[in-house]
Scaffold this active site. Structure first.
Site, PDB file in Angstrom:
ATOM      1  N   SER A   9       0.854  -1.198   0.000  1.00  0.00           N
ATOM      2  CA  SER A   9       0.000   0.000   0.000  1.00  0.00           C
ATOM      3  C   SER A   9       0.881   1.236   0.000  1.00  0.00           C
ATOM      4  O   SER A   9       1.651   1.473   0.949  1.00  0.00           O
ATOM      5  CB  SER A   9      -0.887   0.006   1.243  1.00  0.00           C
ATOM      6  N   HIS A  34      -1.296  -1.411  -4.175  1.00  0.00           N
ATOM      7  CA  HIS A  34      -2.552  -1.012  -3.528  1.00  0.00           C
ATOM      8  C   HIS A  34      -2.557   0.505  -3.335  1.00  0.00           C
ATOM      9  O   HIS A  34      -1.622   1.070  -2.780  1.00  0.00           O
ATOM     10  CB  HIS A  34      -2.672  -1.729  -2.182  1.00  0.00           C
ATOM     11  N   ASP A  36      -4.675   3.721  -1.896  1.00  0.00           N
ATOM     12  CA  ASP A  36      -5.727   4.124  -0.969  1.00  0.00           C
ATOM     13  C   ASP A  36      -6.225   5.520  -1.294  1.00  0.00           C
ATOM     14  O   ASP A  36      -5.491   6.499  -1.165  1.00  0.00           O
ATOM     15  CB  ASP A  36      -5.198   4.089   0.465  1.00  0.00           C
ATOM     16  N   MET A  38      -8.769   8.449  -0.317  1.00  0.00           N
ATOM     17  CA  MET A  38      -9.582   8.931   0.821  1.00  0.00           C
ATOM     18  C   MET A  38     -10.025  10.355   0.557  1.00  0.00           C
ATOM     19  O   MET A  38      -9.266  11.159   0.017  1.00  0.00           O
ATOM     20  CB  MET A  38      -8.730   8.894   2.098  1.00  0.00           C
ATOM     21  N   HIS A  67      -8.435   1.256  -3.856  1.00  0.00           N
ATOM     22  CA  HIS A  67      -9.352   1.106  -2.725  1.00  0.00           C
ATOM     23  C   HIS A  67     -10.008   2.460  -2.463  1.00  0.00           C
ATOM     24  O   HIS A  67      -9.362   3.376  -1.949  1.00  0.00           O
ATOM     25  CB  HIS A  67      -8.513   0.619  -1.516  1.00  0.00           C
ATOM     26  N   MET A  69     -12.062   4.799  -0.496  1.00  0.00           N
ATOM     27  CA  MET A  69     -12.656   5.122   0.801  1.00  0.00           C
ATOM     28  C   MET A  69     -13.239   6.519   0.666  1.00  0.00           C
ATOM     29  O   MET A  69     -12.743   7.491   1.244  1.00  0.00           O
ATOM     30  CB  MET A  69     -11.579   5.051   1.891  1.00  0.00           C
ATOM     31  N   MET A 138     -11.343  -5.282   6.063  1.00  0.00           N
ATOM     32  CA  MET A 138     -10.537  -4.287   6.780  1.00  0.00           C
ATOM     33  C   MET A 138     -10.205  -4.821   8.175  1.00  0.00           C
ATOM     34  O   MET A 138     -11.100  -5.188   8.943  1.00  0.00           O
ATOM     35  CB  MET A 138     -11.310  -2.961   6.916  1.00  0.00           C
ATOM     36  N   GLY A 143      -8.566   4.739   7.161  1.00  0.00           N
ATOM     37  CA  GLY A 143      -8.247   6.169   7.270  1.00  0.00           C
ATOM     38  C   GLY A 143      -6.768   6.442   7.438  1.00  0.00           C
ATOM     39  O   GLY A 143      -6.278   7.485   6.984  1.00  0.00           O
ATOM     40  N   GLY A 145      -2.582   4.638   7.891  1.00  0.00           N
ATOM     41  CA  GLY A 145      -1.660   3.516   7.950  1.00  0.00           C
ATOM     42  C   GLY A 145      -1.102   3.378   9.353  1.00  0.00           C
ATOM     43  O   GLY A 145      -1.312   4.239  10.218  1.00  0.00           O
ATOM     44  N   GLY A 146      -0.419   2.274   9.589  1.00  0.00           N
ATOM     45  CA  GLY A 146       0.306   2.092  10.840  1.00  0.00           C
ATOM     46  C   GLY A 146      -0.550   1.803  12.052  1.00  0.00           C
ATOM     47  O   GLY A 146      -0.102   1.970  13.189  1.00  0.00           O
ATOM     48  N   ASP A 176      -6.502  -5.912   5.024  1.00  0.00           N
ATOM     49  CA  ASP A 176      -5.966  -4.557   4.898  1.00  0.00           C
ATOM     50  C   ASP A 176      -5.904  -3.873   6.256  1.00  0.00           C
ATOM     51  O   ASP A 176      -6.932  -3.551   6.842  1.00  0.00           O
ATOM     52  CB  ASP A 176      -6.875  -3.776   3.940  1.00  0.00           C
ATOM     53  N   GLY A 177      -4.653  -3.666   6.723  1.00  0.00           N
ATOM     54  CA  GLY A 177      -4.456  -2.928   7.960  1.00  0.00           C
ATOM     55  C   GLY A 177      -3.703  -3.738   8.999  1.00  0.00           C
ATOM     56  O   GLY A 177      -4.150  -4.797   9.418  1.00  0.00           O
ATOM     57  N   GLY A 198       1.218  -1.740   4.116  1.00  0.00           N
ATOM     58  CA  GLY A 198       1.811  -0.419   3.913  1.00  0.00           C
ATOM     59  C   GLY A 198       3.081  -0.252   4.716  1.00  0.00           C
ATOM     60  O   GLY A 198       4.199  -0.352   4.198  1.00  0.00           O
TER      61      GLY A 198
END
Ligand code: DX5
Ligand code: ZN
Length: 221
Positions: A9, A34, A36, A38, A67, A69, A138, A143, A145-146, A176-177, A198
């Site tokens: 990601s 990937h 993201d 947002m 993805h 969001m 998810m 919203g 990363g990390g 994811d996540g 990510g």
């Protein structure tokens, strides 16, 4: 057993050198990139739009897993397809007419995916599973990363795999996540076959290639 894929990601990449980082992940053996997206509405963060996707498209031939969001994702399917998306995932929570949106993605020549937030029950997918190419489970609240992997998503993945085996055995299950060398093998054991990562690919401590190799080892041994 479905092929295991790793989808770095870029949310955790260095955005000042995005093209190079995408190329590095690609050279290091990533399977997808990937991306993201947002909008500050569906999730409390803003990232990037089709113009950035188009800009990095020339740095790799790998499939782009986009993805979304965002609110009203149906308005942005064609722009992301035109920018080079190969898979587009929308959130079940956001689509009043999910079946229509999935069909629209398909009509663009793009593989449709459906994502579900941690609190969303699997029953939300029951009628759409036969039409989706992939589901993104998810394993954090979307919203940022990390974040820390939510352990209770493991049995959810296993239940989804069983649902998919009955309704759509070809379905890919993404997680994811918080996916890293400790959580990744457990996700695979539960039935996931695409790992979105990510921080554990672009984060500190090692090169992108070293991170990716470690993640690959964690799921292949
Ligand atoms: C979160 C995004 C993820 C994110 C994962 O909202 O959908 O793709 O990049 O990041 P890590 O792997 O750092 O948890
Ligand atoms: Zn994502």
């Amino acid at each position: 057993m479905k092929a295991l894929k790793i989808a770095p990601s870029i949310l955790a990449a260095d955005f000042a050198r995005l093209g190079e980082q995408v190329r590095a992940a690609s050279d290091a053996g990533a399977d997808y990139i990937h991306i993201d997206v947002m909008d500050g509405q569906f999730v409390p963060n803003i990232t990037l739009g089709p113009v950035v996707v188009a800009a990095i498209r020339k740095y790799t031939t790998l499939p782009f897993d986009v993805h979304l969001m965002i609110r009203a994702p149906e308005h942005f399917l064609a722009p992301f397809a035109d920018a080079g998306a190969n898979l587009i995932t929308v959130h079940a929570e956001e689509c009043q007419q999910l079946h229509r949106v999935v069909a629209q993605i398909h009509a663009l020549g793009v593989k449709p995916g459906v994502a579900i937030n941690p609190h969303t029950p699997l029953v939300a997918l029951e009628e759409i599973l036969p039409y989706a190419a992939q589901v993104n489970v998810m394993t954090v609240n979307p919203g940022f990363g990390g974040q820390t992997f939510i352990e209770s998503m493991l049995p959810k993945i296993a239940r989804l795999r069983a649902m998919a085996d009955a309704q759509n055995p070809e379905l890919d299950i993404e997680v994811d996540g918080g996916v890293e060398i400790h959580t990744a093998p457990r996700c695979v054991q539960a039935g996931a076959n695409i790992l979105i990562a990510g921080t554990s690919v672009f984060g500190p401590g090692a090169s992108i290639a070293e991170h990716l190799a470690a993640l690959r080892r964690s799921i292949e041994t």
